[in-house]
Design a protein around this motif. Structure first.
Motif, PDB file in Angstrom:
ATOM      1  N   GLY A 174       0.817  -1.211   0.000  1.00 28.68           N
ATOM      2  CA  GLY A 174       0.000   0.000   0.000  1.00 28.68           C
ATOM      3  C   GLY A 174       0.849   1.259   0.000  1.00 28.68           C
ATOM      4  O   GLY A 174       0.587   2.197  -0.745  1.00 28.68           O
ATOM      5  N   PHE A 175       1.890   1.271   0.820  1.00 28.75           N
ATOM      6  CA  PHE A 175       2.785   2.429   0.891  1.00 28.75           C
ATOM      7  C   PHE A 175       3.486   2.637  -0.445  1.00 28.75           C
ATOM      8  O   PHE A 175       3.586   3.762  -0.946  1.00 28.75           O
ATOM      9  N   ALA A 176       3.947   1.538  -1.062  1.00 28.69           N
ATOM     10  CA  ALA A 176       4.594   1.630  -2.371  1.00 28.69           C
ATOM     11  C   ALA A 176       3.614   2.161  -3.413  1.00 28.69           C
ATOM     12  O   ALA A 176       3.997   2.962  -4.272  1.00 28.69           O
ATOM     13  N   GLY A 177       2.369   1.741  -3.324  1.00 26.48           N
ATOM     14  CA  GLY A 177       1.350   2.228  -4.260  1.00 26.48           C
ATOM     15  C   GLY A 177       1.124   3.720  -4.129  1.00 26.48           C
ATOM     16  O   GLY A 177       0.983   4.434  -5.118  1.00 26.48           O
ATOM     17  N   ILE A 178       1.093   4.211  -2.882  1.00 29.56           N
ATOM     18  CA  ILE A 178       0.918   5.643  -2.648  1.00 29.56           C
ATOM     19  C   ILE A 178       2.092   6.428  -3.234  1.00 29.56           C
ATOM     20  O   ILE A 178       1.904   7.445  -3.899  1.00 29.56           O
ATOM     21  N   ILE A 179       3.301   5.947  -2.993  1.00 31.36           N
ATOM     22  CA  ILE A 179       4.489   6.612  -3.542  1.00 31.36           C
ATOM     23  C   ILE A 179       4.438   6.599  -5.070  1.00 31.36           C
ATOM     24  O   ILE A 179       4.748   7.591  -5.725  1.00 31.36           O
ATOM     25  N   LEU A 180       4.035   5.471  -5.646  1.00 31.37           N
ATOM     26  CA  LEU A 180       3.953   5.366  -7.101  1.00 31.37           C
ATOM     27  C   LEU A 180       2.927   6.354  -7.655  1.00 31.37           C
ATOM     28  O   LEU A 180       3.190   7.033  -8.655  1.00 31.37           O
ATOM     29  N   LEU A 181       1.765   6.453  -7.023  1.00 34.65           N
ATOM     30  CA  LEU A 181       0.763   7.409  -7.482  1.00 34.65           C
ATOM     31  C   LEU A 181       1.279   8.840  -7.378  1.00 34.65           C
ATOM     32  O   LEU A 181       1.071   9.647  -8.286  1.00 34.65           O
ATOM     33  N   ALA A 182       1.945   9.158  -6.277  1.00 42.10           N
ATOM     34  CA  ALA A 182       2.512  10.502  -6.115  1.00 42.10           C
ATOM     35  C   ALA A 182       3.506  10.788  -7.231  1.00 42.10           C
ATOM     36  O   ALA A 182       3.518  11.878  -7.801  1.00 42.10           O
ATOM     37  N   TRP A 183       4.307   9.788  -7.568  1.00 40.73           N
ATOM     38  CA  TRP A 183       5.306   9.947  -8.636  1.00 40.73           C
ATOM     39  C   TRP A 183       4.630  10.150  -9.993  1.00 40.73           C
ATOM     40  O   TRP A 183       5.036  11.004 -10.771  1.00 40.73           O
ATOM     41  N   LEU A 184       3.583   9.370 -10.250  1.00 42.74           N
ATOM     42  CA  LEU A 184       2.902   9.481 -11.538  1.00 42.74           C
ATOM     43  C   LEU A 184       2.222  10.837 -11.703  1.00 42.74           C
ATOM     44  O   LEU A 184       2.226  11.418 -12.776  1.00 42.74           O
ATOM     45  N   PHE A 185       1.613  11.334 -10.622  1.00 47.88           N
ATOM     46  CA  PHE A 185       0.844  12.577 -10.728  1.00 47.88           C
ATOM     47  C   PHE A 185       1.703  13.827 -10.638  1.00 47.88           C
ATOM     48  O   PHE A 185       1.356  14.846 -11.224  1.00 47.88           O
ATOM     49  N   SER A 186       2.791  13.778  -9.892  1.00 53.06           N
ATOM     50  CA  SER A 186       3.549  15.013  -9.657  1.00 53.06           C
ATOM     51  C   SER A 186       4.940  14.992 -10.285  1.00 53.06           C
ATOM     52  O   SER A 186       5.599  16.013 -10.314  1.00 53.06           O
ATOM     53  N   GLY A 187       5.371  13.868 -10.777  1.00 54.39           N
ATOM     54  CA  GLY A 187       6.677  13.792 -11.419  1.00 54.39           C
ATOM     55  C   GLY A 187       7.742  13.263 -10.483  1.00 54.39           C
ATOM     56  O   GLY A 187       7.590  13.299  -9.258  1.00 54.39           O
ATOM     57  N   PRO A 188       8.831  12.755 -11.022  1.00 56.93           N
ATOM     58  CA  PRO A 188       9.889  12.112 -10.232  1.00 56.93           C
ATOM     59  C   PRO A 188      10.508  13.026  -9.176  1.00 56.93           C
ATOM     60  O   PRO A 188      10.768  12.592  -8.066  1.00 56.93           O
ATOM     61  N   ALA A 189      10.724  14.291  -9.489  1.00 59.88           N
ATOM     62  CA  ALA A 189      11.394  15.190  -8.540  1.00 59.88           C
ATOM     63  C   ALA A 189      10.533  15.392  -7.294  1.00 59.88           C
ATOM     64  O   ALA A 189      11.026  15.320  -6.167  1.00 59.88           O
TER      65      ALA A 189
END
Length: 42
Positions: free
Chosen positions: A19-34
């Protein structure tokens, strides 16, 4: 009985990690890698 409790505990831990990895992945997809890197770094 201890084995059942241990398996249950690991199941909860695995779900939490996924679940935590999924949240991080969604944050990365929506806001960009930086931005995601800044979120992870705190």
């Amino acid at each position: 009985m201890d084995e059942t409790v241990q398996k249950s505990c690991w199941g909860v831990t695995a779900k939490a990690v996924i679940g935590f990895a999924g949240i991080i992945l969604l944050a990365w997809l929506f806001s960009g890698p930086a931005s995601a890197a800044m979120i992870v770094a705190g």
